[in-house]
Design an enzyme around this catalytic site. Structure first.
Site, PDB file in Angstrom:
ATOM      1  N   SER A 169       0.880  -0.943  -0.001  1.00 30.55           N
ATOM      2  CA  SER A 169      -0.183  -0.042  -0.120  1.00 30.55           C
ATOM      3  C   SER A 169       0.917   1.425   0.043  1.00 30.55           C
ATOM      4  O   SER A 169       1.755   1.418  -0.901  1.00 30.55           O
ATOM      5  CB  SER A 169      -1.026   0.012   1.203  1.00 30.55           C
ATOM      6  N   THR A 170       0.808   2.031   1.001  1.00 28.60           N
ATOM      7  CA  THR A 170       1.390   3.470   0.911  1.00 28.60           C
ATOM      8  C   THR A 170       3.006   3.016   0.978  1.00 28.60           C
ATOM      9  O   THR A 170       3.576   2.232   1.815  1.00 28.60           O
ATOM     10  CB  THR A 170       1.460   4.247   2.344  1.00 28.60           C
ATOM     11  N   HIS A 195      -2.341  -0.979  -3.324  1.00 26.90           N
ATOM     12  CA  HIS A 195      -3.538  -0.144  -3.106  1.00 26.90           C
ATOM     13  C   HIS A 195      -2.926   1.187  -3.822  1.00 26.90           C
ATOM     14  O   HIS A 195      -2.074   1.776  -3.424  1.00 26.90           O
ATOM     15  CB  HIS A 195      -3.985   0.439  -1.754  1.00 26.90           C
ATOM     16  N   MET A 287      -0.402   1.339   5.159  1.00 26.16           N
ATOM     17  CA  MET A 287      -0.984   1.591   6.238  1.00 26.16           C
ATOM     18  C   MET A 287      -2.152   0.592   6.497  1.00 26.16           C
ATOM     19  O   MET A 287      -2.393  -0.265   5.364  1.00 26.16           O
ATOM     20  CB  MET A 287      -1.747   3.033   6.128  1.00 26.16           C
ATOM     21  N   ASP A 290      -4.447  -4.746   5.850  1.00 25.87           N
ATOM     22  CA  ASP A 290      -5.012  -5.384   4.640  1.00 25.87           C
ATOM     23  C   ASP A 290      -3.919  -6.497   4.577  1.00 25.87           C
ATOM     24  O   ASP A 290      -2.820  -6.301   4.341  1.00 25.87           O
ATOM     25  CB  ASP A 290      -5.085  -4.707   3.526  1.00 25.87           C
TER      26      ASP A 290
END
Length: 347
Positions: A169-170, A195, A287, A290
């Site tokens: 993600s991030t 993401h 973050m 998930d």
């Protein structure tokens, strides 16, 4: 907002040797900076964009040497894609604030606290200051960008026995670049959920395909998994999974968010539990949580599992949860992640 008359110089298929990208919604600022830079650098190609999608397309096609980016854009989650493209193309850049009273986005963003963009200019600065900064930066030594020919692991195709699943993600775009550049051209079938904004999925695919020795493609329903291929699910309205029987195929399925996301890392990992012994899974920076639950199920069923360590993660969220609940067998620094994953695929 369109910029009438501010399309920049076009040179057809032959790009000028020097170009600059200006990303701003302030057309007066763009017009002034464009004219001043063209006067200072005859023949300079000026690329203009008033949103990040336009900026990404301009940068990918025009490959500028430098970019001035309005600071507000750097606060958007999608700017991570711009950062990764800038890094891949070795584009120097600087953020431009409205005034001296503004707080630079980098002071509150872990993404912007690393690498380029550590200086700021303001719109009240004179054009000469912008030109001087541009001149200084384009004359600075260039680094060697990662490429598909750099440091390929010495692992043959027949050594691999498993498939690879990765969630991020991030900070994940740059992390994926670092991992995939270490994969050989005939890597195990690799499925990735990243993401990102819905408009940037295709950009991520083309960016990773640019630097990865293997073939990187967008995930599509019913595609048979092949060695030498990396399948990306990003910005899509469906979850990616894998069919439970060989020959394995991708399954794209509509449904509500899982662990707060579509596509979801948990959805991908959970789909592979029936054949977990054939799986190596990794969670990279990001973050939230998930992927942690799905990875735990994978590990319990016999998969090899890894999480990026805290020191090298831009955001130690997803990998932290995976480690704390016992889903990840080992924490690995980003620089060693490709090797750890590939070695696990041999057993």
């Amino acid at each position: 907002m369109n910029f009438p008359g501010l399309r920049g110089k076009q040179t057809g298929s032959k790009l000028s040797s020097l170009s600059v990208l200006i990303v701003t919604t302030d057309r007066n600022f763009a017009r002034t900076l464009q004219s001043q830079m063209e006067a200072a650098y005859p023949g300079l190609q000026v690329l203009l964009a008033n949103n990040l999608m336009m900026a990404y397309n301009q940068a990918e096609a025009g490959q500028p040497s430098f970019a001035f980016v309005e600071d507000g854009f750097t606060k958007l989650p999608e700017f991570e894609m711009m950062l990764a493209l800038f890094s891949a193309l070795d584009v120097r850049w600087v953020s431009v604030m409205d005034d001296r009273n503004s707080t630079p986005a980098r002071r509150s963003s872990p993404l912007l606290n690393v690498g380029a963009g550590i200086f700021e200019l303001t719109k009240s600065d004179s054009p000469r200051q912008f030109i001087q900064y541009f001149d200084m930066m384009i004359k600075a030594p260039r680094r060697n960008s990662p490429s598909a020919t750099s440091a390929k692991p010495s692992v043959g195709r027949d050594d691999f026995k498993k498939i690879i699943l990765i969630g991020s993600s991030t900070g994940g775009v740059e992390a994926l670049r670092n991992v995939l550049v270490g994969f050989p051209i005939q890597c195990p079938p690799t499925l990735i959920v990243q993401h990102t904004g819905k408009s940037f999925g295709s950009g991520l695919v083309s960016l990773l395909d640019r630097i990865c020795p293997a073939k990187v493609v967008a995930a599509e329903d019913n595609i048979p998994l092949q060695s030498g291929h990396v399948y990306i699910a990003a910005g899509q309205p469906r979850h990616m999974g894998v069919t439970p029987r060989k020959p394995f195929k991708i399954r794209m399925k509509e449904g509500p968010n899982i662990s707060g996301h579509t596509p979801s890392v948990d959805a991908l990992f959970s789909s592979a539990v029936p054949f977990a012994k054939d799986v190596v899974a990794a969670i990279l920076t990001g973050m939230g949580q998930d992927g942690a639950k799905g990875m735990l199920d994978l590990r319990k069923a016999g998969a090899a599992t890894f999480a990026q360590d805290e020191k090298t993660a831009v955001v130690y969220g997803m990998p932290r949860v995976a480690w704390e609940i016992g889903a990840a067998q080992k924490q690995v620094p980003l620089a060693r992640m490709a090797g750890a994953i590939l070695q696990a695929c041999k057993t």
